[in-house]
Write a protein that holds these residues in place. Structure first.
Motif, mmCIF file in Angstrom:
data_model
loop_
_atom_site.group_PDB
_atom_site.id
_atom_site.type_symbol
_atom_site.label_atom_id
_atom_site.label_comp_id
_atom_site.label_asym_id
_atom_site.label_seq_id
_atom_site.Cartn_x
_atom_site.Cartn_y
_atom_site.Cartn_z
ATOM 1 N N VAL A 140 0.886 -1.190 -0.096
ATOM 2 C CA VAL A 140 -0.017 0.046 0.107
ATOM 3 C C VAL A 140 0.925 1.231 0.002
ATOM 4 O O VAL A 140 1.829 1.362 0.836
ATOM 5 N N PHE A 141 0.445 2.317 -0.949
ATOM 6 C CA PHE A 141 1.273 3.268 -0.896
ATOM 7 C C PHE A 141 0.521 4.496 -1.225
ATOM 8 O O PHE A 141 -0.512 4.365 -1.685
ATOM 9 N N THR A 142 1.034 5.665 -0.849
ATOM 10 C CA THR A 142 0.373 7.092 -1.103
ATOM 11 C C THR A 142 1.262 8.110 -1.036
ATOM 12 O O THR A 142 2.460 7.951 -0.707
ATOM 13 N N PHE B 156 3.844 -0.899 3.533
ATOM 14 C CA PHE B 156 3.439 0.596 3.313
ATOM 15 C C PHE B 156 4.260 1.514 3.228
ATOM 16 O O PHE B 156 5.506 1.381 4.100
ATOM 17 N N THR B 157 4.383 2.583 2.209
ATOM 18 C CA THR B 157 5.459 3.506 2.356
ATOM 19 C C THR B 157 4.468 4.618 1.614
ATOM 20 O O THR B 157 3.463 4.508 1.066
ATOM 21 N N THR B 158 5.241 5.935 1.821
ATOM 22 C CA THR B 158 4.627 7.086 0.995
ATOM 23 C C THR B 158 5.718 7.511 0.010
ATOM 24 O O THR B 158 7.076 7.443 0.356
ATOM 25 N N VAL B 159 5.075 8.051 -0.890
ATOM 26 C CA VAL B 159 6.131 8.654 -1.910
ATOM 27 C C VAL B 159 6.375 10.277 -1.921
ATOM 28 O O VAL B 159 5.447 10.822 -1.607
ATOM 29 N N LYS B 160 7.611 10.406 -1.803
ATOM 30 C CA LYS B 160 7.908 11.928 -1.703
ATOM 31 C C LYS B 160 7.205 12.656 -2.584
ATOM 32 O O LYS B 160 6.936 12.380 -3.890
ATOM 33 N N GLU B 161 7.074 14.004 -2.310
ATOM 34 C CA GLU B 161 6.702 15.056 -3.171
ATOM 35 C C GLU B 161 5.382 14.776 -3.891
ATOM 36 O O GLU B 161 5.523 14.999 -5.145
ATOM 37 N N ALA B 162 4.527 14.193 -3.403
ATOM 38 C CA ALA B 162 3.234 13.784 -3.935
ATOM 39 C C ALA B 162 2.105 13.636 -2.937
ATOM 40 O O ALA B 162 2.241 13.947 -1.731
#
Length: 307
Positions: A229-231, A255-261
């Motif tokens: 899962v990412f956002t 789970f991870t988050t994408v930078k600058e988004a």
């Protein structure tokens, strides 16, 4: 010599199908030498089966790609709101059966996650891996608060006002943090909403009614398959915390988050999101990527937390 991508792009199939009396359509980009199972891409409510063409140059060399306008969306037949998410999930399975695909790597973004998760719960044997983006296991408060206002705005015929409201709903406040292509994507969304046909607006209203009426999540078993899962790190609609909650409800999910988004991570950072999906679906590492924050395992962290 033609590249694998060119060969894949030259083998595109459009299929018209009917499920329970409702016509719908899918698009298949065939790959003759796949490295993994076919990738089924279920996009958001404002996306259609052509919305992922810009990702094909990174994904099509790896596997067959499948996109679909389910009943009630894109160019497919109008679907009354009394038909719930389970109906759409069963339509996905109907499509896979009709096109002869027994198992897929499943991607769901935003509303596509809602349908994708229900599909995985109802038809677990059809799912090899799961990737969800900009996703949640409950309707975000900003969405449920905005739906009545947007409906009233559309009823008044104020398309421009509704478009402004939708852009504000889907995109983060510019002051939240740096988001790649924020202004350009905002203009793209605005133009997309302003140019909707009356039939598209009718479907959009019915979509909102469907979600508010039936909800987006049922606590059914989830298949124990590799899951990511990412956002975007600045997603203010389906926040990173909501993504963590979803991942914690799925066995072993990362789970991870994408930078600058923000919520529109797959549009703002097309190449990076395609790379993340491709890596996960071909069992390559997703840890330590320069465009992502640290990869977490929310369910394990929750189990280890003191009571």
């Amino acid at each position: 010599m033609r590249s694998a991508l060119t060969a894949a792009q030259n083998s595109v199939e459009e299929r018209g199908l009917t499920f329970e009396g409702f016509g719908y359509a899918c698009r298949i980009v065939h790959q003759s030498a796949p490295r993994t199972a076919p990738l089924l891409l279920l996009g958001g409510s404002s996306q259609n089966r052509y919305s992922w063409q810009s990702h094909e140059k990174w994904l099509a060399p790896l596997c067959t790609l499948i996109t679909v306008d389910l009943p009630g969306y894109g160019s497919s037949d109008f679907l009354p709101a009394r038909y719930d998410i389970g109906f759409l999930a069963d339509a996905v399975q109907h499509m896979l059966t009709e096109i002869g695909v027994p198992e897929v790597n499943l991607f769901g973004g935003c509303f596509g996650e809602v349908v994708g998760l229900r599909f995985a719960q109802r038809h677990p044997a059809s799912v090899r891996r799961i990737v969800f983006a900009a996703a949640a296991s409950r309707l975000p408060d900003p969405y449920t608060d905005a739906v009545p206002r947007l409906a009233q705005t559309l009823e008044r015929g104020d398309i421009e006002g509704a478009a402004d409201g939708l852009v504000q709903l889907f995109m983060s406040n510019p002051e939240a943090g740096r988001v790649r292509r924020h202004a350009a994507v905002a203009r793209l969304l605005q133009r997309q909403f302003l140019t909707q046909t009356p039939e598209e607006i009718r479907k959009a209203v019915e979509h909102n009614t469907r979600l508010v009426t039936h909800g987006c999540y049922e606590p059914l078993p989830v298949p124990e398959v590799p899951t990511l899962v990412f956002t975007g790190e600045y997603d203010t609609l389906c926040t990173p915390q909501m993504g963590r909650e979803l991942a914690a409800a799925m066995p072993g999910a990362l789970f991870t988050t994408v930078k600058e988004a923000d919520h529109l991570v797959t549009v703002e950072r097309r190449e990076e999101s395609a790379d993340l999906i491709a890596r996960f679906c071909t069992d390559r590492p997703v840890h330590g990527l320069p465009y992502c924050h640290a990869v977490e395992t929310p369910r394990a962290a929750s189990a280890a937390a003191p009571v």
